[in-house]
Design a protein around this motif. Structure first.
Motif, short mmCIF file in Angstrom:
data_model
loop_
_atom_site.label_atom_id
_atom_site.label_comp_id
_atom_site.label_asym_id
_atom_site.label_seq_id
_atom_site.Cartn_x
_atom_site.Cartn_y
_atom_site.Cartn_z
N ASP A 152 23.32 48.12 17.88
CA ASP A 152 22.91 46.70 17.91
C ASP A 152 24.10 45.92 18.47
O ASP A 152 25.21 45.97 17.91
CB ASP A 152 22.59 46.20 16.50
N GLU A 153 23.86 45.21 19.55
CA GLU A 153 24.98 44.50 20.21
C GLU A 153 24.43 43.31 20.97
O GLU A 153 23.40 43.43 21.64
CB GLU A 153 25.72 45.44 21.18
N LEU A 154 25.11 42.19 20.83
CA LEU A 154 24.69 40.96 21.51
C LEU A 154 25.60 40.69 22.70
O LEU A 154 26.83 40.73 22.55
CB LEU A 154 24.75 39.76 20.55
N ILE A 155 25.01 40.48 23.88
CA ILE A 155 25.80 39.97 25.01
C ILE A 155 25.19 38.65 25.44
O ILE A 155 23.99 38.42 25.30
CB ILE A 155 25.84 40.97 26.19
N VAL B 225 21.61 32.46 27.67
CA VAL B 225 20.71 33.57 27.35
C VAL B 225 21.48 34.67 26.63
O VAL B 225 22.66 34.89 26.88
CB VAL B 225 20.04 34.15 28.62
N GLY B 226 20.77 35.36 25.73
CA GLY B 226 21.38 36.47 25.00
C GLY B 226 20.54 37.72 25.17
O GLY B 226 19.30 37.63 25.24
N ALA B 227 21.20 38.85 25.30
CA ALA B 227 20.52 40.14 25.32
C ALA B 227 20.84 40.81 23.99
O ALA B 227 22.01 41.05 23.69
CB ALA B 227 21.01 40.99 26.49
N ALA B 228 19.79 41.03 23.20
CA ALA B 228 19.98 41.64 21.87
C ALA B 228 19.66 43.13 21.96
O ALA B 228 18.53 43.56 21.74
CB ALA B 228 19.08 40.96 20.85
N ALA C 292 19.40 39.56 12.12
CA ALA C 292 20.88 39.53 12.11
C ALA C 292 21.41 39.27 13.51
O ALA C 292 22.34 38.49 13.71
CB ALA C 292 21.42 40.86 11.58
N LEU C 293 20.76 39.86 14.50
CA LEU C 293 21.17 39.62 15.90
C LEU C 293 20.86 38.17 16.29
O LEU C 293 21.63 37.53 17.01
CB LEU C 293 20.45 40.60 16.84
#
Ligand code: ING
Length: 323
Positions: A279-282, A7-10, A30-31
């Motif tokens: 804007d950051e992906l974890i 899973v990703g949190a955008a 982009a994310l």
């Protein structure tokens, strides 16, 4: 066979009033492209992810208000995001302002506005939809406020409950997924309604001011993040579920929202946290079978809950002093 879903949190940085939907959708894509490179299978975007947090502004003209809403999803503007999801084979959660013509409980067909979140399959099918039930703030303009918080003016209370659905598609193991939005995370009732449906993955977006909107000084910035994390960690632990809580963050036209997006496991542990307000992906590998321990021991609801003693939770709305 372990059921592991990546899973990703955008997390989104600020969206200014003047920023176009097209520009925002480019950021979302982009994310998603970054998420694809990280092997993400489900990507969670924030609450009201297509626009600035417009409930901070008082608008008398409803034509102006409705410019912040989507009357169709997808639309020409959001189509690129759906195309990216198909291209990458990624399912996604998106929060947005929903404008719809729909009969109300009296049967009257009318314009209705909701703070909505959907879970969309890679093929673009809406598999789950939720309309925000706990609307914080106020319904009328309040002059003393540093910023308004007019969700009660612009949105109706959601009418879909907190549905949980077993969702899977080619390439990912089926999981019991549920949605809530922002303020809902502070109310244990929202978590428990989904916990009673054996939820294994709760997705939620939030737009939370970094400062108290009346600048009354209480609940200083670090406590606001702590209370957000406390709510999500407790909800995940007490219902033995994974949770992905994703912020829209940063300074929007002079008003700060905090970030600190997190992914929390069924033990209530934060396994990933955003460190910026941009804007950051974890990303995290969510082993859904980690839910089993809590659901079969401490939080085996069938074995331990005693609803015959919970009546006050349904019977009373506000608190009152003991008789
Ligand atoms: N925002 C905030 C939230 O619940 C809020 C409102 C902030 C309530 C701080 C209480 C304390 O995170 C939204 N959009 O619900």
């Amino acid at each position: 066979m372990a059921r592991v879903v990546t899973v990703g949190a955008a997390q989104l940085g600020p969206i200014q009033k003047a920023e176009s939907r097209e520009s925002v959708v480019e950021r979302l894509c982009a994310l998603m492209e970054k998420a694809h490179r990280r092997g993400v299978q489900i990507l969670v975007y924030p609450e009201l992810a297509l626009t600035t947090f417009f409930p901070r502004w008082y608008m008398a003209d409803w034509a102006e208000v409705d410019r912040w809403f989507e009357s169709a999803l997808p639309s020409n503007t959001t189509a690129p995001l759906f195309a990216a999801a198909r291209r990458y084979g990624i399912g996604f959660h998106l929060g947005y302002a929903e404008l719809t013509q729909e009969a109300d409980e009296t049967g009257k067909l009318r314009t209705r506005r909701f703070n909505t979140a959907v879970m969309v399959s890679p093929a673009g099918e809406v598999l789950l939809k939720y309309r925000k039930i706990h609307l914080p703030g106020h319904a009328e303009f309040e002059a003393q406020r540093h910023a308004q918080h007019l969700e009660k003016r612009y949105f109706e209370v959601g009418n879909l409950g907190w549905p949980v659905r077993r969702i899977g598609w080619d390439g990912i193991a089926p999981a019991n997924m549920g949605l809530m939005i922002c303020n809902d995370r502070r109310w244990p009732e929202a978590w428990r309604v989904m916990g009673l449906q054996n939820v294994e993955l709760v997705m939620l977006g939030y737009n939370t001011p970094a400062l108290n909107t009346t600048n009354a000084g209480h609940e200083s910035p670090h406590l606001r993040v702590e209370h957000s994390h406390l709510s999500v960690r407790a909800g995940a632990y007490q219902n033995a579920t994974w949770a992905v809580a994703v912020a829209k963050a940063g300074n929007e036209d002079g008003h700060e929202l905090f970030g600190s997006s997190i992914i929390v496991n069924p033990q209530g542990q934060i396994v990933a946290e955003a460190s910026s307000w941009q804007d950051e992906l974890i990303v995290a590998d969510a082993d859904l079978d980690l839910c089993r321990l809590g659901k079969t021991t401490i939080f085996n609801f069938a074995a331990h809950r005693r609803p015959e003693h919970y009546g006050m939770i349904l019977d009373r709305v506000g608190a009152r002093d003991p008789d």
